[in-house]
Design a protein around this motif. Structure first.
Motif, PDB file in Angstrom:
ATOM      1  N   THR A 363      15.713   3.519   3.627  1.00  0.00           N
ATOM      2  CA  THR A 363      15.663   3.207   2.204  1.00  0.00           C
ATOM      3  C   THR A 363      14.247   3.211   1.650  1.00  0.00           C
ATOM      4  O   THR A 363      14.072   3.141   0.427  1.00  0.00           O
ATOM      5  CB  THR A 363      16.294   1.825   1.956  1.00  0.00           C
ATOM      6  N   ARG A 364      13.231   3.294   2.505  1.00  0.00           N
ATOM      7  CA  ARG A 364      11.848   3.284   2.024  1.00  0.00           C
ATOM      8  C   ARG A 364      11.119   4.543   2.504  1.00  0.00           C
ATOM      9  O   ARG A 364      11.532   5.642   2.248  1.00  0.00           O
ATOM     10  CB  ARG A 364      11.145   2.010   2.485  1.00  0.00           C
ATOM     11  N   GLY A 365       9.999   4.344   3.225  1.00  0.00           N
ATOM     12  CA  GLY A 365       9.219   5.481   3.686  1.00  0.00           C
ATOM     13  C   GLY A 365       9.821   6.138   4.907  1.00  0.00           C
ATOM     14  O   GLY A 365      10.769   5.628   5.522  1.00  0.00           O
ATOM     15  N   CYS A 366       9.251   7.285   5.268  1.00  0.00           N
ATOM     16  CA  CYS A 366       9.727   8.044   6.426  1.00  0.00           C
ATOM     17  C   CYS A 366       9.086   7.463   7.685  1.00  0.00           C
ATOM     18  O   CYS A 366       7.937   7.779   8.021  1.00  0.00           O
ATOM     19  CB  CYS A 366       9.384   9.523   6.264  1.00  0.00           C
ATOM     20  N   SER A 368       9.064   6.405  11.939  1.00  0.00           N
ATOM     21  CA  SER A 368       9.230   7.182  13.168  1.00  0.00           C
ATOM     22  C   SER A 368      10.707   7.334  13.513  1.00  0.00           C
ATOM     23  O   SER A 368      11.460   6.355  13.504  1.00  0.00           O
ATOM     24  CB  SER A 368       8.480   6.489  14.321  1.00  0.00           C
ATOM     25  N   GLY A 369      11.112   8.548  13.796  1.00  0.00           N
ATOM     26  CA  GLY A 369      12.504   8.832  14.105  1.00  0.00           C
ATOM     27  C   GLY A 369      13.331   9.269  12.911  1.00  0.00           C
ATOM     28  O   GLY A 369      14.497   9.647  13.076  1.00  0.00           O
ATOM     29  N   SER A 370      12.743   9.230  11.715  1.00  0.00           N
ATOM     30  CA  SER A 370      13.497   9.628  10.520  1.00  0.00           C
ATOM     31  C   SER A 370      13.572  11.132  10.358  1.00  0.00           C
ATOM     32  O   SER A 370      14.401  11.618   9.574  1.00  0.00           O
ATOM     33  CB  SER A 370      12.845   9.022   9.278  1.00  0.00           C
ATOM     34  N   GLN A 371      12.699  11.879  11.051  1.00  0.00           N
ATOM     35  CA  GLN A 371      12.646  13.339  10.954  1.00  0.00           C
ATOM     36  C   GLN A 371      12.445  13.819   9.511  1.00  0.00           C
ATOM     37  O   GLN A 371      12.983  14.838   9.088  1.00  0.00           O
ATOM     38  CB  GLN A 371      13.912  13.969  11.541  1.00  0.00           C
ATOM     39  N   GLY A 372      11.637  13.074   8.765  1.00  0.00           N
ATOM     40  CA  GLY A 372      11.329  13.467   7.400  1.00  0.00           C
ATOM     41  C   GLY A 372      12.421  13.204   6.392  1.00  0.00           C
ATOM     42  O   GLY A 372      12.345  13.710   5.267  1.00  0.00           O
ATOM     43  N   VAL A 373      13.417  12.423   6.761  1.00  0.00           N
ATOM     44  CA  VAL A 373      14.512  12.092   5.844  1.00  0.00           C
ATOM     45  C   VAL A 373      14.371  10.627   5.443  1.00  0.00           C
ATOM     46  O   VAL A 373      14.520   9.735   6.286  1.00  0.00           O
ATOM     47  CB  VAL A 373      15.881  12.345   6.498  1.00  0.00           C
ATOM     48  N   CYS A 374      14.074  10.385   4.179  1.00  0.00           N
ATOM     49  CA  CYS A 374      13.937   9.015   3.700  1.00  0.00           C
ATOM     50  C   CYS A 374      14.004   9.024   2.179  1.00  0.00           C
ATOM     51  O   CYS A 374      13.855  10.069   1.524  1.00  0.00           O
ATOM     52  CB  CYS A 374      12.628   8.382   4.176  1.00  0.00           C
ATOM     53  N   ALA A 375      14.209   7.828   1.598  1.00  0.00           N
ATOM     54  CA  ALA A 375      14.328   7.712   0.146  1.00  0.00           C
ATOM     55  C   ALA A 375      13.011   7.979  -0.557  1.00  0.00           C
ATOM     56  O   ALA A 375      13.002   8.353  -1.744  1.00  0.00           O
ATOM     57  CB  ALA A 375      14.853   6.323  -0.212  1.00  0.00           C
ATOM     58  N   TRP A 376      11.893   7.794   0.123  1.00  0.00           N
ATOM     59  CA  TRP A 376      10.583   8.018  -0.489  1.00  0.00           C
ATOM     60  C   TRP A 376      10.438   9.440  -1.006  1.00  0.00           C
ATOM     61  O   TRP A 376       9.859   9.669  -2.063  1.00  0.00           O
ATOM     62  CB  TRP A 376       9.498   7.719   0.540  1.00  0.00           C
TER      63      TRP A 376
END
Length: 536
Positions: A363-366, A368-376
């Motif tokens: 729901t915030r920044g990308c 570690s482990g998000s693979q560039g997928v985030c709400a930011w």
């Protein structure tokens, strides 16, 4: 006669006495042998031979029985003892293999150090004499010739001199250097910098192909484009974002009509403007040689690239403003909720060996482990505000922005903004609006030919041909309208509402921002204020 008989008897008695004395010295077998007759002696020999044969047979039986006992004891070992022996043999093999691998690794490290030693010496020794500045790249010398570069106040090199906005778009003129440019000359930068030599090593020397200035005269010692040259006209357009908004479809469509770089070129994201310039030179050299080989004249067409990360990069927009201020930017947007779902499932399908984080953690920044997928990354309006197309002076405008990004100091080129649904021909009057979109894009770029309908892009994963992987991917994909994704959907809806309001009230008011079918585009942005899951 009496004497002789006495003498014989004495000698015989003496003889018998000596024989008895000798028999006492012999062993039992020899004594018995001396007392036996010939027939008795041979009988004794045969008896002794048969005795030895029976003894050897008994001895063989004893040996065989002991061997069978040892074999049985070996077979009667416990499984743990057998596994211990096998593990010892395996560990010995592993140890030998590890030793061999360590030796190979040592040899590789030694060879790399030996190869890089000259460059290390050249970069860590004072450059007082020309010999200290030499390295293993010195066989490709870059001479300090004079090149045609115009001062900042008269820079016209690579200027396209095309204007957008009028109905009659000017045709791209030839990029030949004029006589006034030939009179303007400055010295090329020093050529003893190792970093610059590494960047230019292996590049094609192409100025004679299309009257372009030498590439070596445009790169400084830091590997970037020199500040005192103008290369803005070499890049006509750039598809800079956002990801999952049809950027690949637009690139493939324009590749047949322009000299666009294939695939993605995101050199400006990592602040490598010199590398991007080399890519453009190399692509032009390839096209020039191909046309020359076919006996044709190279057609002067637009040049472009695609990098969806440019719009959200800290470096890219500032590099566009500095080096390519006249480059036209094509930017696609999408409803943040649908954009997030598309990007999340794209990562699941194309990187199946990495587990994606739950949406509640994105729901915030990308992280570690998000693979560039985030709400930011769904703050589309914040990234657009960095282009410098709005005043950014009123409190009401600043309150709509969440990231507080600084705009570029100097303006970038004009912007063509579209929503991904405009590429589709489905729906009411979809074909008409899609045709109008292609016409408007043609006018924005200044193309002479009509743009054909957009091709269908295969969105399946790279490993969908493997049934087990395909089943795993289908299990891990998300439906963002499900209740477990309510947290991320609420955050994305807040960003969608702010982006819709800022784009409508501020961004579209700029004279340098163009859209197709403005009324329809504004209607699409108004729909961003509603949750797409509630409309299903």
């Amino acid at each position: 006669m009496g004497k002789s008989s006495q003498h014989q008897s004495h000698s015989s008695s003496h003889h018998h006495g000596g024989r008895k004395k000798n028999e006492q010295q012999l062993d039992g077998y020899a004594a018995r042998r001396s007392q036996l007759t010939v027939s008795q002696y041979f009988e004794a020999v045969e008896l002794s031979r048969s005795h030895r044969q029976s003894y050897s047979k008994n001895n063989d039986r004893t040996i065989n029985s002991s061997h069978r006992q040892r074999t049985k004891s070996h077979q009667d070992r416990t499984p743990m003892e057998g596994e211990g022996t096998a593990s010892i043999s395996i560990s010995n093999k592993c140890f030998r293999r590890c030793v061999i691998l360590m030796m190979i690794l040592f040899l590789l490290i030694a060879s790399v150090n030996f190869i890089m030693l000259p460059s290390y010496i050249s970069t860590n020794t004072p450059a007082k004499s020309p010999q200290n500045a030499k390295s293993r790249w010195t066989h490709r010398k870059i001479s300090s010739f004079e090149v045609n570069v115009v001062p900042a106040e008269q820079q016209q090199i690579f200027r396209s001199e095309r204007l957008f906005g009028s109905k009659s778009n000017a045709v791209r003129p030839s990029q030949k250097v004029t006589n006034e440019l030939n009179e303007q000359k400055i010295q090329a930068p020093p050529t003893d910098d190792l970093k610059r030599k590494r960047l230019l090593y292996g590049t094609k020397h192409v100025p004679e192909m299309a009257n372009w200035p030498p590439l070596s005269a445009l790169i400084d010692n830091d590997g970037n484009i020199r500040d005192d040259v103008d290369v803005s006209g070499i890049l006509d357009f750039a598809i800079v974002g956002f990801g999952k908004t049809g950027t690949t479809s637009i690139l493939r469509l324009l590749s047949d009509m322009t000299d666009s770089l294939s695939k993605e070129h995101c050199d400006l994201v990592v602040n490598k403007s010199g590398k991007l310039l080399i890519d453009l030179y190399e692509d032009h050299a390839r096209r020039f040689k191909e046309a020359k080989r076919n006996g044709e004249e190279l057609e002067d067409r637009l040049r472009g690239l695609k990098c969806p990360q440019d719009i959200s990069s800290d470096y890219s927009m500032f590099n566009y403003a500095k080096y390519f201020p006249s480059t036209k930017l094509i930017i696609g947007i999408r409803h943040p909720v649908l954009w997030f779902e598309s990007l999340y499932n794209f990562r699941v399908a194309n990187v199946p060996w990495k587990a994606m984080l739950p949406t509640s953690e994105l729901t915030r920044g990308c992280i570690s482990g998000s693979q560039g997928v985030c709400a930011w990354r769904a703050n589309f309006h914040d990234f657009l505000s960095r282009l410098g197309k709005t005043p950014m002076s009123s409190t009401s405008e600043i309150q709509l922005l969440q990231l507080g990004l600084d705009p570029v100091k100097s303006k970038v080129g004009p912007v063509f903004l579209y929503e991904v649904s405009q590429l589709s021909e489905s729906g009411y009057n979809g074909a008409v609006r899609s045709a109008q979109f292609r016409t408007d894009l043609k006018g924005f770029l200044g193309l002479q030919k009509e743009i054909p309908p957009f091709p269908l892009i295969d969105t399946s994963g790279r490993f969908d041909f493997l049934p087990p992987v395909k089943r795993q991917v289908d299990r891990n994909k998300i439906d963002i309208c499900q209740p477990e994704h309510a947290a991320i959907r609420a955050v994305l809806m807040e960003k969608a509402t702010l982006a819709s309001k800022w784009i409508l009230e501020y961004f579209l008011q700029s004279d340098e921002v163009f859209v197709s079918s403005r009324d329809h585009f504004e209607m699409i942005l108004e729909s961003w204020k509603h949750d797409p899951c509630s409309l299903q």
